[in-house]
Design an enzyme around this catalytic site. Sequence first.
Site, PDB file in Angstrom:
ATOM      1  N   CYS A  84       0.836  -1.199   0.000  1.00 35.19           N
ATOM      2  CA  CYS A  84       0.000   0.000   0.000  1.00 35.19           C
ATOM      3  C   CYS A  84       0.876   1.257   0.000  1.00 35.19           C
ATOM      4  CB  CYS A  84      -0.982  -0.039   1.167  1.00 35.19           C
ATOM      5  SG  CYS A  84      -2.315   1.184   1.014  1.00 35.19           S
ATOM      6  N   HIS A 189      -3.997  -4.768  -0.147  1.00 35.65           N
ATOM      7  CA  HIS A 189      -3.625  -5.247   1.185  1.00 35.65           C
ATOM      8  C   HIS A 189      -3.697  -6.776   1.225  1.00 35.65           C
ATOM      9  CE1 HIS A 189      -3.436  -1.465   3.481  1.00 35.65           C
ATOM     10  NE2 HIS A 189      -4.343  -1.040   2.614  1.00 35.65           N
ATOM     11  N   GLU A 191      -2.894  -8.641   3.624  1.00 34.38           N
ATOM     12  CA  GLU A 191      -3.337  -9.042   4.965  1.00 34.38           C
ATOM     13  C   GLU A 191      -4.842  -8.904   5.143  1.00 34.38           C
ATOM     14  OE1 GLU A 191      -2.703  -4.617   5.344  1.00 34.38           O
ATOM     15  OE2 GLU A 191      -1.873  -6.265   4.165  1.00 34.38           O
TER      16      GLU A 191
END
EC number: 4.3.2.10
Length: 217
Positions: A84, A189, A191
């Site tokens: 990001c 992202h 995650e």
Amino acid sequence: MASTPQIAVVDYDMGNLHSACKGLEAAGANPIVTADPATILAADGVLLPGVGAFDPAMDHLRDRQLIEPLHQAATSGKPFLGICLGLQLLFEASEEGQSAGLGILPGRVQRFRSEPGLVIPHMGWNQLQLQQPDCPLWQNLGADPWFYFVHTYYVVPSEPTLTAATVQHGSQPVTAAIARDRLWAVQFHPEKSAKAGLQLLANFVTQVAAAQLQTVA
């Protein structure tokens, strides 16, 4: 036999590092959350995460004397992954602020153009269009995987060959990932991207382990 890959997760107060660390751990790595230059340079791999604004991020990196260590890590052949804001900081400058970026890669960061019906920020799941299908990050993900995005700015590389994947937001094509040698960075992202995100982090750990074995050999 190589030991567990040690991955420095750069802590400069620009985002929650917990989820990324859990993904690295699940893939068999040992994430080390650190702002120590020596630890970053000694690690087998480096992850530069980040959410927030460009100028404060550069200020935080500068205050921690991390500019030069990140340059060294990203250009040394050590596996390096930006996420990001960690992607955007690798470039020369951003429309969002006045600070120079790290300048490791040529290009700038720009804001989405307003257009009828377009929601800004770009938030939610989007499907990648792979520009470098053989990039190691895409292993075991299938064709054109989906990932989760939250951003208002995106990178425009000066060298088109850096682009590893794009997405479409409205009429605007957006750089979703870059790759050059063992330097990778993604706008989305991992995650927050469920199974695909965990697989991508596992692919990064695999590359760190492979580089570690080459170093040992």
